[in-house]
Design a protein around this motif. Structure first.
Motif, mmCIF file in Angstrom:
data_model
loop_
_atom_site.group_PDB
_atom_site.id
_atom_site.type_symbol
_atom_site.label_atom_id
_atom_site.label_comp_id
_atom_site.label_asym_id
_atom_site.label_seq_id
_atom_site.Cartn_x
_atom_site.Cartn_y
_atom_site.Cartn_z
ATOM 1 N N GLY A 75 51.467 39.296 26.249
ATOM 2 C CA GLY A 75 51.196 40.854 26.873
ATOM 3 C C GLY A 75 51.103 40.698 28.212
ATOM 4 N N ALA A 76 52.387 42.009 29.202
ATOM 5 C CA ALA A 76 52.343 41.760 30.480
ATOM 6 C C ALA A 76 51.927 40.795 30.866
ATOM 7 N N GLY A 77 53.098 39.728 30.486
ATOM 8 C CA GLY A 77 53.217 38.986 30.887
ATOM 9 C C GLY A 77 52.078 37.766 31.910
ATOM 10 N N GLY A 78 51.609 37.291 30.708
ATOM 11 C CA GLY A 78 50.503 36.827 30.566
ATOM 12 C C GLY A 78 49.227 37.484 31.163
ATOM 13 N N LEU A 79 49.133 38.991 31.805
ATOM 14 C CA LEU A 79 48.015 39.395 32.297
ATOM 15 C C LEU A 79 46.796 40.040 31.238
ATOM 16 N N ILE A 80 47.166 40.389 30.333
ATOM 17 C CA ILE A 80 46.425 40.485 29.323
ATOM 18 C C ILE A 80 45.773 39.480 28.626
ATOM 19 N N THR A 82 45.339 36.403 30.288
ATOM 20 C CA THR A 82 44.115 36.112 31.181
ATOM 21 C C THR A 82 43.107 36.886 31.727
ATOM 22 N N GLY A 83 43.018 38.273 31.412
ATOM 23 C CA GLY A 83 42.453 38.995 31.632
ATOM 24 C C GLY A 83 40.502 39.150 30.524
ATOM 25 N N VAL A 84 40.976 38.706 29.125
ATOM 26 C CA VAL A 84 40.025 37.937 28.751
ATOM 27 C C VAL A 84 39.602 36.829 29.298
ATOM 28 N N VAL A 85 39.671 35.441 29.925
ATOM 29 C CA VAL A 85 39.973 34.518 30.204
ATOM 30 C C VAL A 85 38.604 35.269 31.866
ATOM 31 N N VAL A 86 39.036 35.864 32.349
ATOM 32 C CA VAL A 86 38.453 36.371 33.792
ATOM 33 C C VAL A 86 37.453 37.340 33.661
ATOM 34 N N ASN A 87 36.939 38.117 32.353
ATOM 35 C CA ASN A 87 36.298 38.905 31.747
ATOM 36 C C ASN A 87 34.991 38.079 31.280
ATOM 37 N N SER A 88 35.505 36.831 30.623
ATOM 38 C CA SER A 88 34.132 35.993 30.055
ATOM 39 C C SER A 88 33.158 35.230 30.603
ATOM 40 N N TYR A 102 51.391 31.620 35.785
ATOM 41 C CA TYR A 102 49.650 31.645 36.530
ATOM 42 C C TYR A 102 50.590 31.725 37.823
ATOM 43 N N ALA A 103 51.147 30.535 38.820
ATOM 44 C CA ALA A 103 51.531 30.983 39.691
ATOM 45 C C ALA A 103 52.508 31.659 40.492
ATOM 46 N N ALA A 104 53.315 32.355 39.522
ATOM 47 C CA ALA A 104 54.655 32.910 39.491
ATOM 48 C C ALA A 104 54.123 34.363 39.398
ATOM 49 N N ASN A 105 53.458 34.901 38.848
ATOM 50 C CA ASN A 105 52.877 35.819 38.546
ATOM 51 C C ASN A 105 52.755 37.055 39.972
ATOM 52 N N PRO A 106 52.033 36.120 40.812
ATOM 53 C CA PRO A 106 51.737 36.952 42.769
ATOM 54 C C PRO A 106 52.963 37.154 42.920
ATOM 55 N N LYS A 110 52.717 44.023 42.805
ATOM 56 C CA LYS A 110 51.876 44.061 43.312
ATOM 57 C C LYS A 110 50.605 43.685 43.461
ATOM 58 N N LYS A 111 49.972 44.609 42.477
ATOM 59 C CA LYS A 111 48.340 44.197 42.607
ATOM 60 C C LYS A 111 48.287 44.107 40.850
ATOM 61 N N LEU A 112 47.766 42.579 41.321
ATOM 62 C CA LEU A 112 47.198 41.754 39.900
ATOM 63 C C LEU A 112 45.797 42.106 39.287
ATOM 64 N N PRO A 113 45.037 42.630 37.674
ATOM 65 C CA PRO A 113 44.132 42.526 37.852
ATOM 66 C C PRO A 113 42.665 41.712 37.666
ATOM 67 N N TYR A 114 42.794 41.041 38.615
ATOM 68 C CA TYR A 114 42.197 39.841 38.421
ATOM 69 C C TYR A 114 42.865 39.177 40.337
ATOM 70 N N ASP A 115 41.733 38.169 41.458
ATOM 71 C CA ASP A 115 42.501 37.640 42.202
ATOM 72 C C ASP A 115 42.939 36.413 41.645
ATOM 73 N N PRO A 116 43.825 35.685 41.432
ATOM 74 C CA PRO A 116 44.288 34.038 41.623
ATOM 75 C C PRO A 116 43.202 33.209 42.017
ATOM 76 N N LEU A 117 43.643 33.658 43.075
ATOM 77 C CA LEU A 117 42.837 32.574 44.611
ATOM 78 C C LEU A 117 40.963 32.265 44.162
ATOM 79 N N LYS A 118 39.978 33.283 43.763
ATOM 80 C CA LYS A 118 39.118 33.834 43.526
ATOM 81 C C LYS A 118 38.608 34.078 41.889
ATOM 82 N N SER A 119 39.905 35.089 41.176
ATOM 83 C CA SER A 119 38.375 35.430 39.398
ATOM 84 C C SER A 119 38.404 33.979 38.979
ATOM 85 N N LEU A 120 39.279 32.340 38.904
ATOM 86 C CA LEU A 120 39.098 31.512 38.177
ATOM 87 C C LEU A 120 39.279 30.538 38.570
#
Length: 328
Positions: A75-80, A82-88, A102-106, A110-120
């Motif tokens: 769902g949502a281009g993989g954001l859903i 990914t968010g589960v893991v970020v909040n685990s 994962y590299a294409a989404n940024p 415009k705004k991801l619900p996580y920072d691909p460079l810092k959240s994981l």
């Protein structure tokens, strides 16, 4: 003397604390894993990342003597997912298995619900596979040249499928369009299985499918392959020519799959997962499964994978910019 004693006592306490912390961290890696490890795939069952993830999860289950299960959260281009893991919890028991999306989404959002460079934390690459450009077996396109001619004669009318807005399959197709100088209409789907189905039925002109997801239909004669995106032919489908050898020598783009962990996961656990995944790819059963699906093992250390991911992000940013894709 009293102050010296107090200072010495303080240092001893600090040393004991540091020793305890280091010992606990070391023990956590030595004991890892001692329960079920969950791998979240933010894509549908049958997607490229799902296939690669399941192959490796099976091997890790045998190595670790603990269940390693795949859980699909599309769902949502993989954001859903990914968010589960970020909040685990950052303990190595919940991992993300994602594709190059994962590299294409940024480049798309415009705004991801996580920072691909810092959240994981970048853990390991699972392997790479080419895309294969597929079209309906009884459709009007016999070659890439047929498709390009049709697109140029009817700009903005010919459609192409993707596994979702911002997915790697979306940007791989946009890269093809740029290289060929054509404008096509993007039709996003929930995932690869749905995109393949509609391309098979002729509802879309083509889909830049991950080879491992389309290989069954190709070998079953249900899809026509116009070309693979690697520089050389893939051993799993040696009869399919590369796009490069059909007069487009500079064309090359690959799909890859990787593993991430929540930020803060102990470095020694990250290293253990990386080491064990790299060893899994030497397992004859894994190697055979990879070869059958057209996946190539390309082991990297965590630091090498981290650099690779950032280079891929820059590449997709350029593709999106050149395609005039307005971030959502």
């Amino acid at each position: 003397m009293s102050n010296l004693f107090k200072t010495g006592k303080t240092l001893a306490i600090l040393g004991a604390i540091l020793s305890l912390c280091f010992g606990t961290s070391l023990a956590s890696a030595q004991n890892y894993p001692n329960r079920t490890v969950k791998m979240i795939v933010p894509l549908t069952t049958g997607s490229g990342a799902d296939i690669a993830g399941r192959i490796v999860a099976k091997s890790l289950t045998e190595t670790w003597k603990q269940p390693v299960i795949i859980e699909n959260r599309p769902g949502a281009g993989g954001l859903i997912g990914t968010g589960v893991v970020v909040n685990s919890e950052a303990d190595g028991y919940t991992l993300l298995v994602q594709s190059a999306s994962y590299a294409a989404n940024p480049a798309i959002y415009k705004k991801l619900p996580y920072d691909p460079l810092k959240s994981l934390v970048d853990v390991a690459i699972l392997g790479q596979t080419p895309y294969v450009m597929v079209t309906a077996i009884d459709g009007p396109y016999q070659t890439i040249r047929d498709l390009v001619i049709a697109a140029k004669s009817k700009p903005g009318e010919v459609t192409f499928a993707s596994a979702g807005v911002g997915s790697s399959t979306h940007l791989a197709a946009e890269y093809f369009n740029q290289m060929m100088g054509i404008k096509l209409v993007h039709v996003p789907y929930k995932g690869s299985p749905e995109a393949i189905q509609d391309t098979m039925s002729g509802r879309t002109a083509f889909y830049m499918a991950p080879l491992d997801t389309a290989i069954g239909q190709l070998k079953g004669g249900k899809l026509r392959a116009l070309g693979v995106t690697s520089k050389v032919r893939n051993a799993a489908v040696p009869d399919i020519p590369t796009i490069a050898e059909q007069g487009y020598s500079n064309f090359e783009i690959a799909l890859w799959f990787g593993v991430w962990a929540p930020a803060g996961t102990p470095a020694n656990i990250v290293k253990k997962i990386n080491t064990d995944i790299n060893q899994a790819m030497q397992d004859p059963e894994v190697k055979n499964a990879y070869e059958t699906k057209g996946i190539k093992a390309t082991p990297m250390s965590p630091s090498e994978f981290s650099k690779f991911v950032r280079d891929e992000m820059a590449k997709y940013q350029k593709i999106a910019k050149d395609a005039n894709i307005e971030p959502q």
